[in-house]
Design a protein around this motif. Structure first.
Motif, mmCIF file in Angstrom:
data_model
loop_
_atom_site.group_PDB
_atom_site.id
_atom_site.type_symbol
_atom_site.label_atom_id
_atom_site.label_comp_id
_atom_site.label_asym_id
_atom_site.label_seq_id
_atom_site.Cartn_x
_atom_site.Cartn_y
_atom_site.Cartn_z
ATOM 1 N N ARG A 217 -3.889 -1.222 6.911
ATOM 2 C CA ARG A 217 -3.195 -2.403 6.400
ATOM 3 C C ARG A 217 -3.556 -2.683 4.940
ATOM 4 O O ARG A 217 -2.763 -3.206 4.183
ATOM 5 N N ARG A 218 -4.779 -2.320 4.590
ATOM 6 C CA ARG A 218 -5.219 -2.525 3.210
ATOM 7 C C ARG A 218 -4.265 -1.838 2.220
ATOM 8 O O ARG A 218 -3.934 -2.394 1.175
ATOM 9 N N VAL A 219 -3.821 -0.634 2.584
ATOM 10 C CA VAL A 219 -2.973 0.137 1.677
ATOM 11 C C VAL A 219 -1.596 -0.519 1.527
ATOM 12 O O VAL A 219 -1.114 -0.734 0.414
ATOM 13 N N ILE A 220 -1.004 -0.901 2.645
ATOM 14 C CA ILE A 220 0.322 -1.515 2.507
ATOM 15 C C ILE A 220 0.225 -2.924 1.921
ATOM 16 O O ILE A 220 1.114 -3.363 1.199
ATOM 17 N N ALA A 221 -0.882 -3.587 2.182
ATOM 18 C CA ALA A 221 -1.062 -4.910 1.561
ATOM 19 C C ALA A 221 -1.110 -4.758 0.040
ATOM 20 O O ALA A 221 -0.542 -5.571 -0.700
ATOM 21 N N SER A 222 -1.762 -3.705 -0.438
ATOM 22 C CA SER A 222 -1.823 -3.472 -1.890
ATOM 23 C C SER A 222 -0.435 -3.182 -2.447
ATOM 24 O O SER A 222 -0.071 -3.667 -3.522
ATOM 25 N N ILE A 223 0.318 -2.410 -1.708
ATOM 26 C CA ILE A 223 1.669 -2.088 -2.178
ATOM 27 C C ILE A 223 2.492 -3.366 -2.316
ATOM 28 O O ILE A 223 3.095 -3.630 -3.351
ATOM 29 N N SER A 224 2.466 -4.194 -1.301
ATOM 30 C CA SER A 224 3.246 -5.431 -1.322
ATOM 31 C C SER A 224 2.836 -6.357 -2.459
ATOM 32 O O SER A 224 3.638 -7.127 -2.958
ATOM 33 N N ASN A 225 1.546 -6.310 -2.827
ATOM 34 C CA ASN A 225 1.040 -7.213 -3.856
ATOM 35 C C ASN A 225 0.931 -6.573 -5.237
ATOM 36 O O ASN A 225 0.364 -7.159 -6.153
ATOM 37 N N PHE A 226 1.456 -5.339 -5.358
ATOM 38 C CA PHE A 226 1.434 -4.636 -6.645
ATOM 39 C C PHE A 226 0.020 -4.419 -7.162
ATOM 40 O O PHE A 226 -0.239 -4.500 -8.354
ATOM 41 N N THR A 227 -0.906 -4.183 -6.239
ATOM 42 C CA THR A 227 -2.263 -3.899 -6.706
ATOM 43 C C THR A 227 -2.575 -2.430 -6.409
ATOM 44 O O THR A 227 -1.830 -1.756 -5.701
ATOM 45 N N ASP A 228 -3.703 -1.997 -6.929
ATOM 46 C CA ASP A 228 -4.092 -0.604 -6.801
ATOM 47 C C ASP A 228 -4.326 -0.234 -5.331
ATOM 48 O O ASP A 228 -5.089 -0.902 -4.640
ATOM 49 N N VAL A 229 -3.693 0.824 -4.829
ATOM 50 C CA VAL A 229 -3.873 1.183 -3.411
ATOM 51 C C VAL A 229 -5.240 1.789 -3.129
ATOM 52 O O VAL A 229 -5.623 1.937 -1.975
ATOM 53 N N GLY A 230 -5.982 2.078 -4.163
ATOM 54 C CA GLY A 230 -7.334 2.603 -3.960
ATOM 55 C C GLY A 230 -7.329 4.034 -3.447
ATOM 56 O O GLY A 230 -6.326 4.741 -3.532
ATOM 57 N N ASP A 231 -8.467 4.414 -2.887
ATOM 58 C CA ASP A 231 -8.634 5.792 -2.440
ATOM 59 C C ASP A 231 -7.883 6.021 -1.122
ATOM 60 O O ASP A 231 -8.176 5.384 -0.117
ATOM 61 N N VAL A 232 -6.914 6.928 -1.135
ATOM 62 C CA VAL A 232 -6.182 7.197 0.105
ATOM 63 C C VAL A 232 -6.458 8.612 0.627
ATOM 64 O O VAL A 232 -5.832 9.059 1.582
ATOM 65 N N SER A 233 -7.425 9.264 0.003
ATOM 66 C CA SER A 233 -7.646 10.669 0.354
ATOM 67 C C SER A 233 -8.171 10.852 1.778
ATOM 68 O O SER A 233 -8.042 11.909 2.369
ATOM 69 N N THR A 234 -8.755 9.796 2.340
ATOM 70 C CA THR A 234 -9.298 9.934 3.694
ATOM 71 C C THR A 234 -8.241 9.694 4.777
ATOM 72 O O THR A 234 -8.529 9.765 5.960
ATOM 73 N N LEU A 235 -7.025 9.342 4.349
ATOM 74 C CA LEU A 235 -5.973 9.090 5.344
ATOM 75 C C LEU A 235 -5.560 10.392 6.039
ATOM 76 O O LEU A 235 -5.707 11.485 5.498
ATOM 77 N N ALA A 236 -4.999 10.237 7.225
ATOM 78 C CA ALA A 236 -4.461 11.395 7.929
ATOM 79 C C ALA A 236 -3.173 11.873 7.250
ATOM 80 O O ALA A 236 -2.837 13.047 7.289
ATOM 81 N N ASN A 237 -2.449 10.933 6.623
ATOM 82 C CA ASN A 237 -1.159 11.271 6.014
ATOM 83 C C ASN A 237 -0.999 10.661 4.620
ATOM 84 O O ASN A 237 -0.094 9.850 4.398
#
Ligand code: WTA
Length: 704
Positions: free
Chosen positions: A644-664
């Protein structure tokens, strides 16, 4: 039940660097007249005087029998106050004022239509109405002490009348916010095993008489799904004798209260003498996961706490006219429109409608006309009034001595407008931090004595000892510039007894995290975990950052992520759903939904609508998402949890941060692109977020 371990948590500590705000001094004139006018009061409530310090609050009440034990800690963390004491809450709020103030107004009800007449209800009149309705509940519905009766009533005087009638009978009331859906109401009836619903045909909102009775039909259906058959629906009529609803009157189930009351005219009912620890009411609230929780409030502890805090923090004197502009459907209304103010014998104003009807001058006209001296509302209302009518307050001749804000963090700028323009620089503001579970204020300043700091609620309230812990249970010191989890070290009389029907959840949600020894009967070992992030500055004042659990606070309403997602999943085509908060100028936070569809279904505006409608149906209009984003796949962790942190960042136009640990990780880019370009096209780009807001978004969802 151990310390920390299996509890999922947000980032351990959040570094926040705020500019310190300048203090505002309390108005000197207030100090002289305030109930709390000497700082020695802080010594009376010092920790070494705990728990006896709260006897002062209990003595503000009228008891049938005095207590033997102030605080019983024998079954931690199920604290009991005033054990052995017997009292009736209705007697305290109504009967005991008859002799000295029978002709004084208890409630002044202001209908939304300005041309309609204001209703003035004296204490004698309130006594009559409460007794008649109590007689009806007992005679016609056969209720017994500690049975549950559910209301879904808007801001009409029938609501406090019904609450006090239940209190008189020792019956537990459970009011569900009028703006919630009928389904939400029915689910709460199911949980409370409540078979009687009190409702109204309609009420005014934005100048329209809206149909409310339809919700009762939905509630009956929803309760049935939970295995509860609703036996009686008592329907008040907004305009007596006229029925303004499209919903049919079901023979043998639905009854008009005004017709039934004919048989109970002039009847009185002996008040039930209740044990202090008996339940006065349930108030459902959204929590970390799963179903809403019924916060179960006590009779003696709760009433003493709201009375004491109303006296010292709202500075209520019996001769005051007091207006808490909140909805009684929430805890604020229960504690600070009904029980606290009426226990003190003051005049409590109730307003039916929206703040800006017919224009943004309305609240100030009401204040002027009724001579309101104490005003209490939420940051959302303040923001709204500032936006649409920034110059309205000065046009009206009213004078507040104290003002309150509650329910969400208030931006320092908004605070200053409230103080300077609404309060005309003459009033003290109390920024009161607390929760449904707490009964009354936990953090605030004493209005006549302690300086205000915009954006901070202040120190712990009298007899409340807050502390900030990090994830390991180490204290985060004041002035460290670090945030953590705010806890209350000690029990207090207003705290809820438990979660209705689910004592384990009570322990797990609020006490397990920082408990030092599950066998200990020493309250020092059981800090209360509020589920809010906060930081304490060097002066001891607390700044509340917001929820650390999955709750989105929209205009002061706590909405559970889980409930929003479950509602979306009732749409057949939806495979997965995730709710996130977006920063909203008016409502503080708004909800955005992300959904993915089952194979074979294509995104469309209709599908977005369907999700929106489902949420509105199951929870209510207040939960309606700002946007519904249909995505091909949700960003997930390797263990399959939605990030949820990642999509929350997208919605708020903030940095999505490190996503390399995601499965997708590859899906993030596409979603980001789609959501942001659509928002830009809609003119829906958020402003630059403050550091605190950035941290909140970053911490949201806490699956790391
Ligand atoms: C938030 C409302 C900042 C907080 C009485 C809390 C606040 C939740 C404040 C409880 C405040 C309440 N400043 N945040 N003055 N007051 N909150 O249960 O996150 O509806 O946990 O009770 O609102 O909301 P609830």
């Amino acid at each position: 039940m151990g310390v920390v371990d299996d509890v999922q948590v947000s980032e351990a500590e959040i570094a926040v660097h705020w500019r310190e705000e300048e203090y505002i001094q309390p108005p000197p004139a207030l100090r002289a007249e305030a109930n709390a006018n000497d700082l020695a009061i802080r010594d009376r409530f010092s920790e070494d005087r705990f728990p006896e310090c709260f006897v002062e609050y209990a003595e503000m009440l009228t008891w049938d029998r005095k207590w033997d034990t102030v605080l019983d800690t024998s079954q931690p963390p199920f604290w009991k106050w005033w054990v052995g004491g017997m009292l009736n809450a209705c007697v305290n709020c109504v009967d005991r004022h008859l002799e000295t103030r029978g002709d004084k107004n208890a409630i002044i009800w202001v209908p939304e239509l300005e041309e309609d007449e204001t209703q003035e209800i004296t204490y004698s009149e309130l006594h009559r109405r409460v007794n008649e309705f109590a007689a009806l509940l007992r005679g016609f519905c056969g209720v017994k002490p500690q049975d549950r009766v559910t209301f879904q009533l808007p801001m009409v005087p029938e609501l406090p009348v019904a609450m006090l009638a239940c209190a008189r009978l020792g019956v537990i009331h459970s009011e569900v916010f009028g703006g919630f859906s009928g389904t939400a109401c029915g689910q709460r009836m199911g949980d409370a095993r409540s078979t009687i619903l009190v409702t109204i045909d309609g009420y005014y909102r934005n100048g329209q008489l809206i149909d409310h009775k339809v919700k009762a039909d939905e509630a009956v259906e929803a309760a049935r799904k939970e295995g509860v058959e609703v036996e009686k629906v008592l329907v008040f009529r907004r305009i007596p004798g006229e029925y303004h609803s499209g919903s049919p009157v079901v023979e043998g189930r639905d009854f008009f209260v005004d017709e039934l009351l004919e048989q109970y005219r002039g009847q009185t009912v002996e008040p039930e003498s209740m044990r202090a620890e008996d339940t006065l009411f349930l108030m459902y609230t959204s929590g970390t996961t799963g179903r809403p929780k019924g916060a179960q409030h006590s009779t003696g502890g709760y009433l003493s706490y709201v009375t004491g805090t109303s006296k010292y923090y709202q500075d209520i004197h019996p001769q005051d006219t007091y207006w808490c502009f909140a909805d009684i459907g929430w805890i604020t209304g229960h504690s600070y429109i009904v029980y606290g103010p009426l226990a003190l014998g003051t005049t409590s104003v109730m307003y039916e409608g929206v703040p800006t009807y017919p224009d943004a001058g309305r609240p100030w006209r009401i204040a002027e006309k009724l001579g309101v001296r104490i005003f209490h509302t939420s940051p959302t209302t303040i923001r709204m009034l500032r936006k649409v009518g920034p110059d309205e307050p000065e046009k009206y001749d009213y004078h507040f001595k104290t003002m309150t804000t509650v329910g969400e963090p208030i931006e320092p700028d908004v605070f200053r407008w409230y103080w300077r323009v609404v309060g005309k620089g003459e009033a003290a503001i109390t920024d009161t931090w607390w929760q449904t579970e707490n009964g009354g204020f936990l953090g605030s300043t004493l209005p006549g004595l302690e300086k205000m700091k915009p954006g901070s609620c202040g120190p712990g309230a009298l007899g409340i000892y807050p502390v900030i812990y990090d994830e390991e249970g180490k204290e985060v010191p004041a002035g460290s510039g670090r945030a953590g989890n705010i806890c209350i070290r000690n029990p207090w009389p207003g705290a809820f007894l438990t979660v209705w029907g689910d004592p384990d959840r009570y322990v797990q949600t609020y006490y397990a995290k920082y408990n030092r020894n599950p066998k200990s009967t020493d309250w020092h070992d059981w800090p209360y975990f509020a589920n809010d992030g906060a930081m304490q500055s060097a002066d001891g004042y607390f700044r509340i950052l917001g929820r650390v659990d999955d709750v989105i606070n929209v205009a002061g309403h706590r909405l559970g992520t889980k409930e929003l997602e479950s509602a979306s999943l009732t749409v057949d085509e939806v495979a997965e759903a995730a709710a996130v908060p977006v920063i909203d100028e008016l409502r503080g936070r708004a909800v955005e939904m992300y959904v993915s569809l089952k194979p074979g279904h294509e995104p469309s505006a209709e599908m977005e609508q369907k999700v929106s409608k489902a949420i509105e149906r199951d929870i209510g209009k207040i939960a309606r998402p700002k946007n519904v984003w249909i995505v091909p796949d949700m960003p997930k962790t390797r263990s399959g949890k939605i990030m949820r942190r990642v999509i929350a960042s997208i919605s708020n136009f903030t940095d999505v941060g490190d996503v390399s640990t995601l499965a997708n990780p590859e899906v993030v880019e596409g979603i980001n692109e789609h959501v942001r370009s659509t928002k830009v096209a809609r003119g829906d780009v958020p402003r630059k977020l403050s550091e605190a807001e950035l941290e909140e978004i970053k911490a949201y969802g806490h699956v790391e």
